[in-house]
Every structure is written in C-alpha cells, then in structure tokens.
Design an enzyme around this catalytic site. Structure first.
Site, PDB file in Angstrom:
ATOM      1  CD  GLU A  83      -2.895   9.900  -9.007  1.00 30.20           C
ATOM      2  OE1 GLU A  83      -2.725  11.028  -9.517  1.00 30.20           O
ATOM      3  OE2 GLU A  83      -1.989   9.063  -8.852  1.00 30.20           O
ATOM      4  CG  HIS A 109      -2.892   5.302 -11.688  1.00 29.69           C
ATOM      5  ND1 HIS A 109      -2.422   4.248 -10.925  1.00 29.69           N
ATOM      6  CD2 HIS A 109      -2.687   6.419 -10.944  1.00 29.69           C
ATOM      7  CE1 HIS A 109      -1.931   4.726  -9.805  1.00 29.69           C
ATOM      8  NE2 HIS A 109      -2.087   6.044  -9.764  1.00 29.69           N
ATOM      9  CG  HIS A 169       0.804   4.035  -6.440  1.00 31.08           C
ATOM     10  ND1 HIS A 169       1.737   4.467  -7.334  1.00 31.08           N
ATOM     11  CD2 HIS A 169      -0.249   4.877  -6.581  1.00 31.08           C
ATOM     12  CE1 HIS A 169       1.271   5.507  -7.990  1.00 31.08           C
ATOM     13  NE2 HIS A 169       0.054   5.779  -7.562  1.00 31.08           N
ATOM     14  CB  CYS A 182       5.355   6.106  -3.998  1.00 31.78           C
ATOM     15  SG  CYS A 182       4.148   5.439  -5.174  1.00 31.78           S
TER      16      CYS A 182
HETATM   17 MN    MN Z   1      -1.406   7.358  -8.040  1.00 34.62          MN
END
Ligand code: MN
Length: 153
Positions: free
Chosen positions: A67, A69, A73, A121
């Site tokens: 993924e 976005h 992170h 995370c």
């Molecule tokens: Mn992610």
C-alpha cells in the site's frame, strides 16, 4: 483521570510480545488488500495525542498489505527478521532497526520463512486511507528484478 480524559496506567508486559489487557486484533477489518498471518495491538491511542503506537506481528511467511498513503510511518522492528519493500528498494530488517516510510511510498513487510516479524509502528491518529496498487503500479514496481522477486516469492 485528568480533565482531558487521560488515564494514568501501567500495562505490565506479559512476555511473548503481549501486554496486560491488550488483545491482538485482526490486522484490518475492511478492504480487499492481500495480507496474511498478521495481527495488531494498539498500544497507545489517546484523544489528546496526534499519534498512535501500534504493535504488528506477522507469523513466519506472513506479510502486510502492499500500500501507499499520504501519511508517514515510523517503524521499530522488535522481533525477528524479514524484508521490507520501500519504494523501489527491498531491505532486510531485523530487531531494533528503524524504518522511516515517507508519504506516498509503496511499502510492504514480509516475515522471513521460519521466523515471526514484529514491529512498533507510529502513525498519525487522523490519517488518510491506504491506496492499493493497480495493474500499472504493479507493473512499474516489478520493473525492478529485486522488487519482482520480493512481490512473487
Ligand atoms: Mn501503511
């Protein structure tokens, strides 16, 4: 409890990457992203903070969704070994490595065969939904032999 609704507490570590009163949850409840053998524990999620801290763990051979976005992170590997796709590169990661994933960077974690991979995370509490790759995105990613091998082990 403070005026902001925060509760002072200690959640005792129980061993085996479990903490008191925290139940591992399925990685994602919705969406059609491909992922396997991965669980999530939300360690910190306070209304007064802008970030959340989660612990993810994938069993041997497991992987997170591929993924990207807008949000970033910050990852600290806590357990095991694995590989991480970061944009157009594949990196080997092991306990205590720090991984920064900038916005709009394709990423995926994969546990090494025979060994679990666990990591902390940190993420924005309010964040955009992940995008999944389309056929043209996958083709572009797979133009790198290294990435192609990672995506189709
Ligand atoms: Mn992610």
């Amino acid at each position: 409890m403070t005026a902001d609704g925060e509760i002072a507490r200690v959640r005792t570590y129980l061993g085996s990457f479990r903490w008191q009163e925290l139940e591992p949850r399925p990685y994602k409840e919705e969406g059609n992203a491909a992922f396997r053998n991965i669980s999530r524990q939300v360690l910190f999620d306070e209304p007064t903070q802008d970030c959340e801290l989660r612990y993810f763990e994938m069993e041997a051979g497991g992987y997170s969704s591929l993924e990207r976005h807008q949000h970033t992170h910050a990852v600290i590997i806590l357990r095991g070994r694995g590989q991480c796709l970061l944009g157009s590169t594949v990196r080997t990661v092991a306990a205590f490595d720090l991984v920064t994933i900038p916005g709009w960077t394709w990423h995926q974690f994969r546990a090494t065969d025979g060994e679990a991979l666990g990591f902390l995370c940190m993420v924005n509490r309010v964040r955009d939904r992940p995008q999944l790759p389309g056929a043209s995105d996958l083709a572009a990613l797979k133009s790198s032999p290294e990435v192609a091998a990672f995506l189709s082990p």
